[in-house]
Motif scaffolding. Sequence first.
Motif, PDB file in Angstrom:
ATOM      1  N   GLY A 148       0.814  -1.210   0.000  1.00 20.70           N
ATOM      2  CA  GLY A 148       0.000   0.000   0.000  1.00 20.70           C
ATOM      3  C   GLY A 148       0.845   1.256   0.000  1.00 20.70           C
ATOM      4  N   LEU A 149       1.875   1.263   0.847  1.00 17.46           N
ATOM      5  CA  LEU A 149       2.768   2.419   0.923  1.00 17.46           C
ATOM      6  C   LEU A 149       3.527   2.595  -0.386  1.00 17.46           C
ATOM      7  CD1 LEU A 149       4.068   4.716   2.498  1.00 17.46           C
ATOM      8  CD2 LEU A 149       5.689   3.054   3.440  1.00 17.46           C
ATOM      9  N   ARG A 150       4.026   1.487  -0.952  1.00 19.81           N
ATOM     10  CA  ARG A 150       4.768   1.557  -2.211  1.00 19.81           C
ATOM     11  C   ARG A 150       3.878   2.132  -3.320  1.00 19.81           C
ATOM     12  NH1 ARG A 150       6.584  -3.222  -2.294  1.00 19.81           N
ATOM     13  NH2 ARG A 150       4.846  -4.163  -3.414  1.00 19.81           N
ATOM     14  N   ALA A 151       2.618   1.662  -3.395  1.00 21.00           N
ATOM     15  CA  ALA A 151       1.694   2.144  -4.424  1.00 21.00           C
ATOM     16  C   ALA A 151       1.368   3.622  -4.211  1.00 21.00           C
ATOM     17  CB  ALA A 151       0.414   1.314  -4.420  1.00 21.00           C
ATOM     18  N   ALA A 152       1.173   4.018  -2.952  1.00 24.90           N
ATOM     19  CA  ALA A 152       0.849   5.424  -2.653  1.00 24.90           C
ATOM     20  C   ALA A 152       2.005   6.335  -3.028  1.00 24.90           C
ATOM     21  CB  ALA A 152       0.494   5.587  -1.181  1.00 24.90           C
ATOM     22  N   LEU A 153       3.223   5.929  -2.711  1.00 22.24           N
ATOM     23  CA  LEU A 153       4.394   6.744  -3.047  1.00 22.24           C
ATOM     24  C   LEU A 153       4.608   6.799  -4.559  1.00 22.24           C
ATOM     25  CD1 LEU A 153       6.838   5.737  -0.186  1.00 22.24           C
ATOM     26  CD2 LEU A 153       5.687   7.934  -0.506  1.00 22.24           C
ATOM     27  N   ALA A 154       4.318   5.715  -5.252  1.00 20.20           N
ATOM     28  CA  ALA A 154       4.430   5.716  -6.723  1.00 20.20           C
ATOM     29  C   ALA A 154       3.408   6.686  -7.312  1.00 20.20           C
ATOM     30  CB  ALA A 154       4.233   4.308  -7.271  1.00 20.20           C
ATOM     31  N   ARG A 155       2.169   6.686  -6.782  1.00 15.97           N
ATOM     32  CA  ARG A 155       1.150   7.637  -7.258  1.00 15.97           C
ATOM     33  C   ARG A 155       1.592   9.070  -7.005  1.00 15.97           C
ATOM     34  NH1 ARG A 155      -2.400   4.018  -4.796  1.00 15.97           N
ATOM     35  NH2 ARG A 155      -2.620   5.399  -3.018  1.00 15.97           N
ATOM     36  N   LEU A 156       2.153   9.308  -5.818  1.00 13.17           N
ATOM     37  CA  LEU A 156       2.642  10.646  -5.487  1.00 13.17           C
ATOM     38  C   LEU A 156       3.743  11.062  -6.458  1.00 13.17           C
ATOM     39  CD1 LEU A 156       2.788  13.134  -3.647  1.00 13.17           C
ATOM     40  CD2 LEU A 156       4.395  11.854  -2.227  1.00 13.17           C
TER      41      LEU A 156
END
Length: 168
Positions: A148-156
């Motif tokens: 979840g964190l990896r996906a959120a940071l990629a979106r950011l």
Amino acid sequence: MGDRQDHTGFRPLADTASGVLDPVLRKRAGINLALVQSWEDVIGAALGAQSRPLKIVWPRRAHEDDPFQPATLVIACEGFAAIRIQHETGEIISRVNSFLGFAAIGRIKIEQKPVATAARPRRKGPPVVDAASEKRIEAATGAIEDDGLRAALARLGRSVIAERIKKR
């Protein structure tokens, strides 16, 4: 909020407004602006659209030495959303505490009242970046174990790169 500035040296109005409103909200309602703004992301889009956080009520401490006690999150909602919130209380507390970064909330109080549903702009699809930028984002986030964190940071990362491209 950071020192985000454009090339003319002016800070965006949203940063200034957030800087003024956050302390006022924190003092009057014990709640921070980030939680209010991210409410749908924290508890989910369907339930977030039917509710909103009103305030955080902290228990009074008679002495400074009294142990920490978690607060009560007061949530406004309408109709059927109250039942859903009641059934998902544990999950909501967990998500809000994760968002805040510590076990701040111990219980939820529901207030049934109309929830202002201002016309929200439709969310656009995820920003599109070139292949080289996508590889840089993957390299920067690849070592993060939490999906979840990896996906959120990629979106950011994609959003930041897309904004930079838009400003050119």
